[in-house]
Scaffold this active site. Sequence first.
Site, PDB file in Angstrom:
ATOM      1  N   HIS A 138      42.765  35.542  38.288  1.00  0.00           N
ATOM      2  CA  HIS A 138      41.496  36.215  37.984  1.00  0.00           C
ATOM      3  C   HIS A 138      41.725  37.665  37.572  1.00  0.00           C
ATOM      4  O   HIS A 138      42.715  38.294  37.937  1.00  0.00           O
ATOM      5  CB  HIS A 138      40.501  36.110  39.141  1.00  0.00           C
ATOM      6  N   ASP A 175      39.511  40.280  38.101  1.00  0.00           N
ATOM      7  CA  ASP A 175      38.830  41.310  38.885  1.00  0.00           C
ATOM      8  C   ASP A 175      39.583  41.637  40.170  1.00  0.00           C
ATOM      9  O   ASP A 175      40.475  40.896  40.614  1.00  0.00           O
ATOM     10  CB  ASP A 175      37.394  40.901  39.205  1.00  0.00           C
ATOM     11  N   ASP A 231      46.827  41.001  44.272  1.00  0.00           N
ATOM     12  CA  ASP A 231      45.600  40.203  44.266  1.00  0.00           C
ATOM     13  C   ASP A 231      44.767  40.597  43.056  1.00  0.00           C
ATOM     14  O   ASP A 231      43.837  41.393  43.162  1.00  0.00           O
ATOM     15  CB  ASP A 231      44.816  40.409  45.558  1.00  0.00           C
ATOM     16  N   GLU A 288      36.083  36.436  40.740  1.00  0.00           N
ATOM     17  CA  GLU A 288      36.533  35.673  41.908  1.00  0.00           C
ATOM     18  C   GLU A 288      36.202  36.374  43.202  1.00  0.00           C
ATOM     19  O   GLU A 288      35.858  35.732  44.209  1.00  0.00           O
ATOM     20  CB  GLU A 288      38.051  35.431  41.814  1.00  0.00           C
ATOM     21  N   GLU A 289      36.305  37.700  43.207  1.00  0.00           N
ATOM     22  CA  GLU A 289      36.090  38.454  44.441  1.00  0.00           C
ATOM     23  C   GLU A 289      34.634  38.394  44.918  1.00  0.00           C
ATOM     24  O   GLU A 289      34.339  38.775  46.051  1.00  0.00           O
ATOM     25  CB  GLU A 289      36.522  39.911  44.258  1.00  0.00           C
ATOM     26  N   ASP A 349      46.509  27.877  41.709  1.00  0.00           N
ATOM     27  CA  ASP A 349      45.794  29.147  41.717  1.00  0.00           C
ATOM     28  C   ASP A 349      46.461  30.070  42.727  1.00  0.00           C
ATOM     29  O   ASP A 349      47.400  29.675  43.437  1.00  0.00           O
ATOM     30  CB  ASP A 349      44.322  28.914  42.075  1.00  0.00           C
ATOM     31  N   HIS A 384      43.773  43.584  49.806  1.00  0.00           N
ATOM     32  CA  HIS A 384      42.420  44.139  49.984  1.00  0.00           C
ATOM     33  C   HIS A 384      42.432  45.415  50.822  1.00  0.00           C
ATOM     34  O   HIS A 384      41.365  45.897  51.224  1.00  0.00           O
ATOM     35  CB  HIS A 384      41.465  43.122  50.653  1.00  0.00           C
TER      36      HIS A 384
END
Length: 515
Positions: free
Chosen positions: A132, A134, A165, A199-200, A226, A475
């Site tokens: 992804h 984002d 990520d 996705e987030e 994924d 994160h």
Amino acid sequence: MWANLPRVLALVVRGFALTLAVLTAVVVIRTVTFPSYQTSPPECKVTDPDFIPADEERLARFTSAIQFQTVSYERGVGTPQELAKFVQFIQKSFPTVHSSPMVRRDVVGNYSLLYRVEGSDASLQPYMLASHLDVVPITEEANWEAPPFSGQVKDGYIYGRGTIDTKHTLMGSLEALEFLLSSGHQPKRTLYLAFGHDEETHGHFGAKVISKVLQQRGEEIVFILDEGTMVVDDFFPGVSKPVALVSVSEKGSLVVKLKVQAEGGHGSMPTKESAIGILARAAKKLEDNPHPNMFGTGPEARMLEYVATEMTLPYRMLSSNLWLFSPLVGLLLSQTPQGNAYARTTTALTRFTAGNKDNVISPEAEVIVDHRIHPMQTAEEVLEFDRMVINDARVVLDVKDSSSVFPPSPISPHGKDSPTYAVLQKTIQQIFPDALVTPTFMVANTDTRHYWNLSSAIYRFSPCAMSVADLKRIHGVNERISIKAYEKVINFYYHLISNMDEPLDVQHHGHTDGL
């Protein structure tokens, strides 16, 4: 009767001793003879003619990718201008991919990207690599060792939001494809690359739309890879080698709202029970009475069995004999937050809302409870358990909203009878030759929730080695990846694409899943 008692007791003792001896013998034999689930494919080496180095150009592309502030804040709220610039950057950075007649590129949902790389053998089912665009917002920016959107290289590490990520998998897979196509090679099997842009915030405008496009085309995907769990050091007690955790499922999610309404009034004349007090007791009951320990009923048992032969003796004995020791292992796992997440459906009290003035008794109180559902449970079972534990008609319990519940994912095939898992394991051990590969499930969620209708073989794995201590960077503060680790990401995807040119045959490793 009493005269026979000594003889009866003697028989009971002998029977118990015999049972114990048989159990001991079985445990010892299984511990000694338990099979290995590991393989030893040829290692990817820097001296190989097809090794892809993380040279200055590739590093420059990756560090530039980190500089795009493609933040998703909440559903439908992101950074569209940054996403548009990042999409343009990708197109400019990989000229061979974007000019090849074998590649079809679609922009989906305004910003998400879907690539189809045409294989030479149309009879083979396609597969899909997902990532992804984002990232999550920045936290504690003052504590970062480098600006979080700088892509700064420091002491062999690349710093920035998205480095693990998950722009490393996005850029790494594109680098691998660029290298492969530049060499003049056409894959035998058709390949999709799918990059969602939200996705987030649960992928409603990205991956969900990509899935609809592929379903409208009638695509049946042989397997999907994924982002997910990683190669982790010091993850299991008694295991000295790094462990590559391949998630074959994901926990479900259920957000529950507890609400109590009661008599309010002035703080100088309180009633015997308040809405806050009633609800606080209900919330405490949920914390004090966790959901049943499910260890041994899902993929978490395989997670230990697949590395059992590499454990030191006490742990090897337990993991080789889960038919006997599952309750004990489940109890031990539940003693830490990380282990408990694998053992059961978890309960987290995340918000408590009540009152608006210091001297006024609130007539209403609400608590939000975040459940992550074990793969072998359902949302209905979780709700029923909560109601039973609270056991108070004054507490209204309900799902927060329709977007707050989705079931655990189906469990993807794994083990010796799964050719897709086998090719993934082979690729992992080519790039990480010292790593043990084992199935597990994710306690968090990915875009794969939108792909269930496309494939029955969905895996969640990020080809990046990390220590347990570094997992908090995901994160969090000082997200980073080493240059060497990013180099491995690129070569992982190259080898996976190459390995998918081979027939997907069942690989027999000399063990039996039924052990």
